[in-house]
Design a protein around this motif. Structure first.
Motif, PDB file in Angstrom:
ATOM      1  N   SER A   1       0.845  -1.197   0.000  1.00 25.86           N
ATOM      2  CA  SER A   1       0.000   0.000   0.000  1.00 25.86           C
ATOM      3  C   SER A   1       0.877   1.242   0.000  1.00 25.86           C
ATOM      4  CB  SER A   1      -0.931   0.022   1.211  1.00 25.86           C
ATOM      5  OG  SER A   1      -0.195   0.120   2.403  1.00 25.86           O
ATOM      6  N   ILE A   2       0.309   2.334  -0.472  1.00 23.53           N
ATOM      7  CA  ILE A   2       1.004   3.622  -0.484  1.00 23.53           C
ATOM      8  C   ILE A   2       0.214   4.601   0.355  1.00 23.53           C
ATOM      9  CG2 ILE A   2       1.915   5.504  -1.882  1.00 23.53           C
ATOM     10  CD1 ILE A   2       2.092   3.597  -4.232  1.00 23.53           C
ATOM     11  N   ASN A   3       0.851   5.175   1.332  1.00 26.37           N
ATOM     12  CA  ASN A   3       0.192   6.181   2.164  1.00 26.37           C
ATOM     13  C   ASN A   3       0.408   7.559   1.530  1.00 26.37           C
ATOM     14  OD1 ASN A   3      -0.449   3.986   3.696  1.00 26.37           O
ATOM     15  ND2 ASN A   3       0.886   4.508   5.407  1.00 26.37           N
ATOM     16  N   SER A   4       1.035   8.440   2.237  1.00 27.76           N
ATOM     17  CA  SER A   4       1.243   9.789   1.727  1.00 27.76           C
ATOM     18  C   SER A   4       2.296   9.814   0.617  1.00 27.76           C
ATOM     19  CB  SER A   4       1.692  10.712   2.865  1.00 27.76           C
ATOM     20  OG  SER A   4       1.894  12.029   2.397  1.00 27.76           O
ATOM     21  N   MET A   5       2.097  10.699  -0.351  1.00 27.49           N
ATOM     22  CA  MET A   5       3.071  10.934  -1.417  1.00 27.49           C
ATOM     23  C   MET A   5       3.324  12.432  -1.492  1.00 27.49           C
ATOM     24  SD  MET A   5       1.705   8.367  -4.417  1.00 27.49           S
ATOM     25  CE  MET A   5       3.309   8.185  -5.219  1.00 27.49           C
ATOM     26  N   GLY A   6       4.499  12.787  -1.949  1.00 23.92           N
ATOM     27  CA  GLY A   6       4.798  14.216  -2.009  1.00 23.92           C
ATOM     28  C   GLY A   6       5.890  14.549  -3.000  1.00 23.92           C
ATOM     29  N   TRP A   7       5.932  15.813  -3.367  1.00 24.58           N
ATOM     30  CA  TRP A   7       6.975  16.350  -4.227  1.00 24.58           C
ATOM     31  C   TRP A   7       7.839  17.314  -3.417  1.00 24.58           C
ATOM     32  CZ3 TRP A   7       8.115  14.593  -8.945  1.00 24.58           C
ATOM     33  CH2 TRP A   7       7.133  13.887  -9.642  1.00 24.58           C
ATOM     34  N   TYR A   8       9.134  17.191  -3.589  1.00 22.58           N
ATOM     35  CA  TYR A   8      10.101  18.073  -2.958  1.00 22.58           C
ATOM     36  C   TYR A   8      10.991  18.644  -4.054  1.00 22.58           C
ATOM     37  CZ  TYR A   8       8.829  15.995   1.548  1.00 22.58           C
ATOM     38  OH  TYR A   8       8.141  15.584   2.666  1.00 22.58           O
ATOM     39  N   ARG A   9      11.670  19.743  -3.730  1.00 28.21           N
ATOM     40  CA  ARG A   9      12.627  20.288  -4.693  1.00 28.21           C
ATOM     41  C   ARG A   9      13.852  20.821  -3.963  1.00 28.21           C
ATOM     42  NH1 ARG A   9       9.222  25.616  -6.845  1.00 28.21           N
ATOM     43  NH2 ARG A   9       9.427  26.889  -4.946  1.00 28.21           N
ATOM     44  N   GLN A  10      14.946  20.833  -4.701  1.00 25.74           N
ATOM     45  CA  GLN A  10      16.197  21.342  -4.142  1.00 25.74           C
ATOM     46  C   GLN A  10      16.934  22.140  -5.202  1.00 25.74           C
ATOM     47  OE1 GLN A  10      18.768  18.357  -2.410  1.00 25.74           O
ATOM     48  NE2 GLN A  10      19.803  19.883  -1.161  1.00 25.74           N
ATOM     49  N   ALA A  11      17.118  23.412  -4.924  1.00 28.98           N
ATOM     50  CA  ALA A  11      17.882  24.283  -5.814  1.00 28.98           C
ATOM     51  C   ALA A  11      19.349  24.276  -5.364  1.00 28.98           C
ATOM     52  CB  ALA A  11      17.314  25.695  -5.774  1.00 28.98           C
TER      53      ALA A  11
END
Length: 121
Positions: free
Chosen positions: A30-40
């Motif tokens: 199962s997959i709970n929370s998903m998210g996008w992150y970024r790094q400059a």
């Protein structure tokens, strides 16, 4: 083994749009929370948007009204629609997912390899 693979990054002019995808595969229960992150370059990795398995989404103030996060649970895939892009959105974008491994039944945090988004002025 669980894998996250991002796609959809690239070079775009300011005001343009891109759509990122993050596909999860492997031994997924199962997959709970998903998210996008970024790094400059020279900056810390920051949360862009997150979407739980159920419930409301959450966005960084800097992208509210311009980015839309969504997921297709049947495909184990998450998306980030990015509109009205600005040069300050330039960064490497990473997806993250909380996944229960179907063999161990252990919940773990998994990261993709990242996809570069460059917005020219």
């Amino acid at each position: 083994q669980v894998q996250l693979v991002e796609s959809g990054g690239g070079l775009v002019q300011a005001g343009g749009s891109l759509r990122l995808s993050c596909a999860a595969s492997g031994s997924i229960f199962s997959i709970n929370s998903m998210g996008w992150y970024r790094q400059a370059p020279g900056k810390q990795r920051e949360l862009v948007a997150e979407i739980p398995s159920g419930g409301s989404t959450n966005y960084a103030d800097s992208v509210k009204g311009r980015f839309t996060i969504s997921r297709d649970n049947a495909k184990n895939t998450m998306y980030l629609q990015m509109d009205s892009l600005k040069p300050e959105d330039t960064a490497a974008y990473y997806c993250k997912a909380q996944i229960v491994d179907r063999y161990t039944m252990v919940l773990g945090n998994y990261w993709g390899q990242g996809t570069q988004v460059t917005v020219s002025s």
